[in-house]
Design a protein around this motif. Structure first.
Motif, short mmCIF file in Angstrom:
data_model
loop_
_atom_site.label_atom_id
_atom_site.label_comp_id
_atom_site.label_asym_id
_atom_site.label_seq_id
_atom_site.Cartn_x
_atom_site.Cartn_y
_atom_site.Cartn_z
N THR A 18 -8.52 4.61 3.81
CA THR A 18 -7.74 4.52 2.59
C THR A 18 -6.65 5.59 2.64
OG1 THR A 18 -7.81 4.38 0.16
CG2 THR A 18 -9.16 6.09 1.19
N ALA A 19 -5.73 5.50 1.71
CA ALA A 19 -4.71 6.55 1.58
C ALA A 19 -5.32 7.64 0.70
CB ALA A 19 -3.44 5.99 0.97
N THR A 20 -5.53 8.80 1.27
CA THR A 20 -6.17 9.88 0.52
C THR A 20 -5.19 10.59 -0.40
OG1 THR A 20 -5.85 11.42 2.36
CG2 THR A 20 -7.96 10.23 2.25
N ARG A 21 -3.92 10.65 0.02
CA ARG A 21 -2.89 11.25 -0.83
C ARG A 21 -1.51 10.94 -0.28
NH1 ARG A 21 -4.97 15.69 1.99
NH2 ARG A 21 -3.42 16.92 3.09
N GLU A 73 -1.21 -0.71 -6.91
CA GLU A 73 -2.32 -1.31 -6.17
C GLU A 73 -2.27 -2.82 -6.23
OE1 GLU A 73 -6.24 0.33 -6.61
OE2 GLU A 73 -5.44 2.37 -6.73
N LEU A 133 1.78 5.29 -3.66
CA LEU A 133 0.42 5.55 -3.19
C LEU A 133 -0.47 4.36 -3.54
CD1 LEU A 133 -1.73 7.36 -1.93
CD2 LEU A 133 -1.98 8.47 -4.17
N GLY A 134 -0.34 3.83 -4.74
CA GLY A 134 -1.11 2.66 -5.14
C GLY A 134 -0.80 1.45 -4.29
N ARG A 141 -2.69 1.97 -1.07
CA ARG A 141 -4.13 1.82 -1.31
C ARG A 141 -4.50 0.36 -1.55
NH1 ARG A 141 -5.37 7.12 -5.10
NH2 ARG A 141 -5.64 8.56 -3.34
N LEU A 152 -4.39 -1.57 1.77
CA LEU A 152 -5.54 -1.25 2.62
C LEU A 152 -6.82 -1.88 2.08
CD1 LEU A 152 -4.70 2.48 3.41
CD2 LEU A 152 -4.67 0.57 5.03
N ALA A 153 -6.99 -1.88 0.78
CA ALA A 153 -8.18 -2.50 0.19
C ALA A 153 -8.19 -4.00 0.43
CB ALA A 153 -8.24 -2.20 -1.31
N LEU A 196 -3.87 9.13 5.63
CA LEU A 196 -4.90 8.10 5.69
C LEU A 196 -6.18 8.74 6.21
CD1 LEU A 196 -2.96 5.09 7.27
CD2 LEU A 196 -3.09 5.80 4.88
#
Length: 101
Positions: free
Chosen positions: A83-86, A2, A68-69, A72, A75-76, A100
């Protein structure tokens, strides 16, 4: 992941509101710059290449969590309305899917 996602993405101008599509396009550009060969499909991001594939095949729980981080965090940082859900690793040989929503 992230923290790197926040660092690597280009922030939009102040008071700019992104659509989900705009946000997905920014993630695709970021992933493309780092060798993932991404594309958008129905609101998801498909990654046709993993720069860390050999490592991901042995330690997917770590590598895929970092990827994934990365998504995310990006996007943040851009204030995306999604957001990326998975992340679904290796849904096909050589293909991972970021969901997403």
């Amino acid at each position: 992941g992230e923290a790197w996602g926040r660092f690597l993405v280009e922030r939009p101008a102040p008071f700019t509101r992104l659509t989900p599509g705009d946000a997905a396009d920014q993630v695709v550009r970021l992933l493309d710059e780092h060798g993932f060969e991404p594309e958008r499909e129905n609101g998801d991001v498909l990654m046709h290449r993993c720069p860390f594939r050999d490592l991901a095949e042995q330690h997917g729980d770590v590598v895929c969590a970092v990827h994934l981080g990365l998504i995310r965090g990006a996007l943040a940082e851009i204030g995306a309305p999604v957001t990326a859900t998975r992340l679904e690793p290796f849904v096909e040989p050589g293909l991972c899917r970021a969901r997403l929503g």
